[in-house]
Structure formats: structure tokens, C-alpha cells
Design a protein around this motif. Sequence first.
Motif, PDB file in Angstrom:
ATOM      1  N   LYS A  96       0.774  -1.248  -0.117  1.00  0.00           N
ATOM      2  CA  LYS A  96       0.050  -0.014  -0.019  1.00  0.00           C
ATOM      3  C   LYS A  96       0.759   1.218  -0.082  1.00  0.00           C
ATOM      4  CE  LYS A  96      -3.962   2.185   2.305  1.00  0.00           C
ATOM      5  NZ  LYS A  96      -4.765   2.026   3.501  1.00  0.00           N
ATOM      6  N   ILE A  97       1.876   1.196   0.814  1.00  0.00           N
ATOM      7  CA  ILE A  97       2.911   2.430   0.803  1.00  0.00           C
ATOM      8  C   ILE A  97       3.496   2.702  -0.521  1.00  0.00           C
ATOM      9  CG2 ILE A  97       4.837   3.143   2.017  1.00  0.00           C
ATOM     10  CD1 ILE A  97       4.130   1.829   4.268  1.00  0.00           C
ATOM     11  N   ALA A  98       3.769   1.760  -1.222  1.00  0.00           N
ATOM     12  CA  ALA A  98       4.586   1.697  -2.727  1.00  0.00           C
ATOM     13  C   ALA A  98       3.529   2.214  -3.596  1.00  0.00           C
ATOM     14  CB  ALA A  98       4.774   0.403  -3.135  1.00  0.00           C
ATOM     15  N   THR A  99       2.158   1.878  -3.375  1.00  0.00           N
ATOM     16  CA  THR A  99       0.897   2.506  -4.162  1.00  0.00           C
ATOM     17  C   THR A  99       1.086   4.112  -4.046  1.00  0.00           C
ATOM     18  OG1 THR A  99       0.065   0.350  -4.505  1.00  0.00           O
ATOM     19  CG2 THR A  99      -1.313   2.220  -4.966  1.00  0.00           C
ATOM     20  N   ILE A 100       0.852   4.355  -2.961  1.00  0.00           N
ATOM     21  CA  ILE A 100       0.819   5.762  -2.581  1.00  0.00           C
ATOM     22  C   ILE A 100       2.239   6.507  -3.036  1.00  0.00           C
ATOM     23  CG2 ILE A 100       0.764   7.230  -0.560  1.00  0.00           C
ATOM     24  CD1 ILE A 100      -0.868   5.366   0.968  1.00  0.00           C
ATOM     25  N   ILE A 101       3.343   6.185  -2.868  1.00  0.00           N
ATOM     26  CA  ILE A 101       4.420   6.822  -3.224  1.00  0.00           C
ATOM     27  C   ILE A 101       4.443   6.835  -4.824  1.00  0.00           C
ATOM     28  CG2 ILE A 101       6.897   6.401  -3.718  1.00  0.00           C
ATOM     29  CD1 ILE A 101       7.063   5.125  -0.867  1.00  0.00           C
ATOM     30  N   SER A 150       1.903   9.317  -5.776  1.00  0.00           N
ATOM     31  CA  SER A 150       2.067  10.777  -5.514  1.00  0.00           C
ATOM     32  C   SER A 150       3.383  11.243  -6.441  1.00  0.00           C
ATOM     33  CB  SER A 150       2.751  10.895  -4.223  1.00  0.00           C
ATOM     34  OG  SER A 150       1.646  10.562  -3.112  1.00  0.00           O
ATOM     35  N   LEU A 151       4.235  10.227  -6.940  1.00  0.00           N
ATOM     36  CA  LEU A 151       4.991  10.852  -7.909  1.00  0.00           C
ATOM     37  C   LEU A 151       4.387  11.172  -9.276  1.00  0.00           C
ATOM     38  CD1 LEU A 151       8.180   8.392  -7.100  1.00  0.00           C
ATOM     39  CD2 LEU A 151       8.020  10.896  -6.569  1.00  0.00           C
ATOM     40  N   ILE A 152       3.445  10.275  -9.696  1.00  0.00           N
ATOM     41  CA  ILE A 152       2.878  10.446 -11.203  1.00  0.00           C
ATOM     42  C   ILE A 152       2.271  12.032 -10.831  1.00  0.00           C
ATOM     43  CG2 ILE A 152       1.147   9.778 -12.304  1.00  0.00           C
ATOM     44  CD1 ILE A 152       2.066   6.629 -11.962  1.00  0.00           C
ATOM     45  N   GLY A 153       1.392  12.028  -9.591  1.00  0.00           N
ATOM     46  CA  GLY A 153       0.761  13.360  -9.337  1.00  0.00           C
ATOM     47  C   GLY A 153       1.511  14.612  -9.602  1.00  0.00           C
ATOM     48  N   LEU A 154       2.875  14.472  -8.924  1.00  0.00           N
ATOM     49  CA  LEU A 154       3.717  15.763  -9.064  1.00  0.00           C
ATOM     50  C   LEU A 154       4.502  15.823 -10.458  1.00  0.00           C
ATOM     51  CD1 LEU A 154       5.803  14.860  -5.453  1.00  0.00           C
ATOM     52  CD2 LEU A 154       4.437  16.708  -6.195  1.00  0.00           C
ATOM     53  N   LEU A 155       4.394  14.948 -11.223  1.00  0.00           N
ATOM     54  CA  LEU A 155       4.893  14.900 -12.565  1.00  0.00           C
ATOM     55  C   LEU A 155       3.888  15.624 -13.382  1.00  0.00           C
ATOM     56  CD1 LEU A 155       7.056  14.253 -14.884  1.00  0.00           C
ATOM     57  CD2 LEU A 155       5.502  12.078 -15.059  1.00  0.00           C
ATOM     58  N   LEU A 156       2.738  15.357 -13.255  1.00  0.00           N
ATOM     59  CA  LEU A 156       1.540  15.800 -13.736  1.00  0.00           C
ATOM     60  C   LEU A 156       1.391  17.335 -13.558  1.00  0.00           C
ATOM     61  CD1 LEU A 156      -1.070  13.018 -13.799  1.00  0.00           C
ATOM     62  CD2 LEU A 156       0.013  14.149 -15.897  1.00  0.00           C
ATOM     63  N   LEU A 157       1.561  17.728 -12.248  1.00  0.00           N
ATOM     64  CA  LEU A 157       1.357  19.218 -11.716  1.00  0.00           C
ATOM     65  C   LEU A 157       2.671  19.826 -12.141  1.00  0.00           C
ATOM     66  CD1 LEU A 157       0.382  18.743  -8.042  1.00  0.00           C
ATOM     67  CD2 LEU A 157      -1.001  19.940 -10.032  1.00  0.00           C
ATOM     68  N   PHE A 158       3.757  19.236 -12.407  1.00  0.00           N
ATOM     69  CA  PHE A 158       4.931  20.008 -12.802  1.00  0.00           C
ATOM     70  C   PHE A 158       4.523  20.426 -14.140  1.00  0.00           C
ATOM     71  CE2 PHE A 158       8.954  20.040 -14.770  1.00  0.00           C
ATOM     72  CZ  PHE A 158       9.565  21.232 -14.251  1.00  0.00           C
ATOM     73  N   ALA A 159       4.363  19.505 -15.160  1.00  0.00           N
ATOM     74  CA  ALA A 159       4.317  19.486 -16.371  1.00  0.00           C
ATOM     75  C   ALA A 159       2.903  20.622 -16.706  1.00  0.00           C
ATOM     76  CB  ALA A 159       3.765  18.130 -17.153  1.00  0.00           C
ATOM     77  N   SER A 160       2.010  20.602 -15.942  1.00  0.00           N
ATOM     78  CA  SER A 160       0.731  21.686 -16.226  1.00  0.00           C
ATOM     79  C   SER A 160       1.273  23.058 -15.785  1.00  0.00           C
ATOM     80  CB  SER A 160      -0.319  21.138 -15.782  1.00  0.00           C
ATOM     81  OG  SER A 160      -0.144  20.937 -14.191  1.00  0.00           O
ATOM     82  N   THR A 199      -4.033  13.819  -3.989  1.00  0.00           N
ATOM     83  CA  THR A 199      -4.865  13.720  -2.810  1.00  0.00           C
ATOM     84  C   THR A 199      -5.549  12.318  -2.571  1.00  0.00           C
ATOM     85  OG1 THR A 199      -6.776  14.454  -4.198  1.00  0.00           O
ATOM     86  CG2 THR A 199      -5.715  16.213  -3.126  1.00  0.00           C
ATOM     87  N   GLY A 200      -5.391  11.782  -3.662  1.00  0.00           N
ATOM     88  CA  GLY A 200      -5.887  10.255  -3.438  1.00  0.00           C
ATOM     89  C   GLY A 200      -7.361  10.224  -3.788  1.00  0.00           C
TER      90      GLY A 200
END
Length: 94
Positions: free
Chosen positions: A2-7, A10-20, A67-68
Motif C-alpha cells: 500500500k505504501i508503494a502504491t501511494i508513493i 504521488s510521484l505521478i501526480g507531482l509529474l503531472l502538476l509540474f508539467a501543467s 490527494t488520493g
Amino acid sequence: MKIATIIIRSLIGLLLLFASVSYFLHLFPDPPLTGNMKLFNDGIKASGYLMPLVKTVELLCGLSFITGKFNKITFILLIPISVNILCTHLFLAP
């Protein structure tokens, strides 16, 4: 697991946020393009709405991943964007 899934989420979310955010704030210059890729990119820019729409969807999906909340619909929203990116790189910029 579960922790690996959250990490990873979150990394994919940060990548998308950075790109936009980098698109909207013009943090980086556009790379020089040639050939069919330049023609395709000029067409997208000429439409005037497509790239802001895509980057807005990426921003919302990035926030959703961090945010999940609404993860399943977020994955569904990212499928057409991911397929378009893949096809662009396969056919226009090999």
C-alpha cells in the motif's frame, strides 16, 4: 504494498502538476522542432484551445493523484492523453 502504491501515485501526480504548471507559467522555452512534428505542433497551437484543455486536465489529474480522491476516473481521463503522447512519439518524432 500500500505504501508503494501511494508513493508511485504521488510521484505521478507531482509529474503531472509540474508539467501543467510549467506550461501555464512558461517556465521553460519550447524546444526547437522540425518536419512533421513542427507542423503538428503549429496546428495544435493554432487551435488555441487544445493545449490549455489538456494541461488543465493534467493539472486536475495531478491534484487528484496527490490527494488520493477519484483515482479511478483520473486514470480514465489520462488514457486519451497518454495514447496521444505515445502515438505522437511513434509516428511524428521517431
